[in-house]
Design a protein around this motif. Structure first.
Motif, PDB file in Angstrom:
ATOM      1  N   ALA A  83      56.748  75.655  54.000  1.00 21.96           N
ATOM      2  CA  ALA A  83      57.466  74.523  54.589  1.00 21.96           C
ATOM      3  C   ALA A  83      56.746  74.029  55.841  1.00 21.96           C
ATOM      4  O   ALA A  83      56.209  74.815  56.624  1.00 21.96           O
ATOM      5  N   VAL A  84      56.721  72.703  56.001  1.00 24.24           N
ATOM      6  CA  VAL A  84      56.089  72.056  57.158  1.00 24.24           C
ATOM      7  C   VAL A  84      57.128  71.146  57.806  1.00 24.24           C
ATOM      8  O   VAL A  84      57.873  70.452  57.106  1.00 24.24           O
ATOM      9  N   ASP A  85      57.184  71.151  59.142  1.00 26.23           N
ATOM     10  CA  ASP A  85      58.129  70.283  59.844  1.00 26.23           C
ATOM     11  C   ASP A  85      57.787  68.813  59.604  1.00 26.23           C
ATOM     12  O   ASP A  85      56.618  68.412  59.691  1.00 26.23           O
ATOM     13  N   MET A  86      58.802  68.024  59.313  1.00 31.10           N
ATOM     14  CA  MET A  86      58.613  66.590  59.153  1.00 31.10           C
ATOM     15  C   MET A  86      58.253  65.972  60.505  1.00 31.10           C
ATOM     16  O   MET A  86      58.760  66.393  61.556  1.00 31.10           O
ATOM     17  N   PRO A 112      54.044  65.311  54.846  1.00 33.34           N
ATOM     18  CA  PRO A 112      54.354  66.406  53.926  1.00 33.34           C
ATOM     19  C   PRO A 112      55.386  67.375  54.498  1.00 33.34           C
ATOM     20  O   PRO A 112      55.385  67.664  55.702  1.00 33.34           O
ATOM     21  N   VAL A 113      56.272  67.857  53.622  1.00 30.63           N
ATOM     22  CA  VAL A 113      57.203  68.907  54.027  1.00 30.63           C
ATOM     23  C   VAL A 113      56.811  70.240  53.404  1.00 30.63           C
ATOM     24  O   VAL A 113      57.435  71.259  53.671  1.00 30.63           O
ATOM     25  N   LEU A 114      55.754  70.205  52.583  1.00 29.48           N
ATOM     26  CA  LEU A 114      55.224  71.430  51.989  1.00 29.48           C
ATOM     27  C   LEU A 114      53.704  71.429  52.093  1.00 29.48           C
ATOM     28  O   LEU A 114      53.072  70.383  51.967  1.00 29.48           O
ATOM     29  N   GLU A 115      53.161  72.604  52.317  1.00 26.51           N
ATOM     30  CA  GLU A 115      51.704  72.778  52.376  1.00 26.51           C
ATOM     31  C   GLU A 115      51.320  73.856  51.359  1.00 26.51           C
ATOM     32  O   GLU A 115      51.914  74.932  51.347  1.00 26.51           O
ATOM     33  N   ILE A 116      50.356  73.537  50.523  1.00 26.04           N
ATOM     34  CA  ILE A 116      49.950  74.465  49.470  1.00 26.04           C
ATOM     35  C   ILE A 116      48.848  75.388  49.978  1.00 26.04           C
ATOM     36  O   ILE A 116      47.835  74.934  50.508  1.00 26.04           O
TER      37      ILE A 116
END
Length: 233
Positions: A148-151, A36-40
């Protein structure tokens, strides 16, 4: 030639649902990496729904972050959003493919106002502003963040590697984050949910993407399965 690997960059729960749907479509398990590149993250903003004739929800994340929906009139972007709202007891009204068409349908049907758009921190389409400018009073509340989350290094290696890779992208923001994280190799096949997603990816990487015929989840699943079989559009 070996089957391409599938790389999913949606939030974890949504990526796992996509994977299950793709495997159902193909009738077999597939090689897949989820990064994931996004975290909710839900925001407890104490939003009060009393006084609103209807709600607007533009993603399943909005449905999950919303207060009690039982019996409430809800207008949705996307069939899956509508399905998720029904599962929570909502009375689903207008369902449209994207924000622009949702606004058009609400105007056409004369949905009672005022309305409240429960949205994420990052949103496109300016639904509340557009509807309010036409005389349909609409407010908005941010009920979740898309951080945003690091790939992962493994995901970057896949994108920059020499092997065949199928990379579906669902939003302009995720397209930008993925594009900035890794330079795509020659055998990366990118599938964009919409033209806006493809344009964002191209603006960062200079690479074109296949664009779904319509911005619907089931169309994306069909195109992912086709690409994994080597049926590239």
């Amino acid at each position: 030639m070996s089957q391409p690997i599938l790389l999913l960059t949606r939030p974890e729960a949504q990526s796992r649902r996509v994977l299950a749907d793709v495997q159902d479509a193909m009738g077999e398990e597939i090689a897949c990496l989820i990064s994931p590149v996004l975290e909710i993250e839900k925001r407890d903003v104490g939003v009060k729904l009393d006084g609103y004739a209807g709600l607007i929800l533009t993603s399943v994340n909005g449905v999950a972050a919303a207060p009690d929906l039982v019996g409430r009139r809800v207008h949705c972007v996307g069939a899956r959003t509508g399905e998720a709202a029904r599962e929570r007891g909502a009375d689903v009204g207008v369902v449209a493919l994207d924000a622009a068409r949702l606004v058009e349908r609400i105007l056409e049907t004369g949905a009672p106002a005022p309305l409240l758009h429960l949205r994420g921190e990052h949103a496109r389409g300016e639904i509340a502003q557009t509807l309010s400018s036409t005389g349909i009073e609409t407010h908005e509340a941010v009920v979740y963040a898309q951080d945003a989350v690091d790939m992962t290094r493994d995901a970057i290696r896949l994108i920059e590697g020499d092997g065949p890779l199928v990379l579906p992208l669902y939003s302009p923001r995720s397209a930008r984050l993925v594009g900035k994280a890794a330079r795509p190799g020659a055998k990366v096949h990118v599938i964009a949910l919409s033209e806006a997603v493809a344009q964002e990816y191209a603006s960062v990487t200079g690479r074109d993407a296949e664009i779904c015929a319509s911005p619907e989840g089931h169309v994306m699943i069909e195109r992912i399965a086709a690409a994994l079989r080597g049926e590239i559009a």
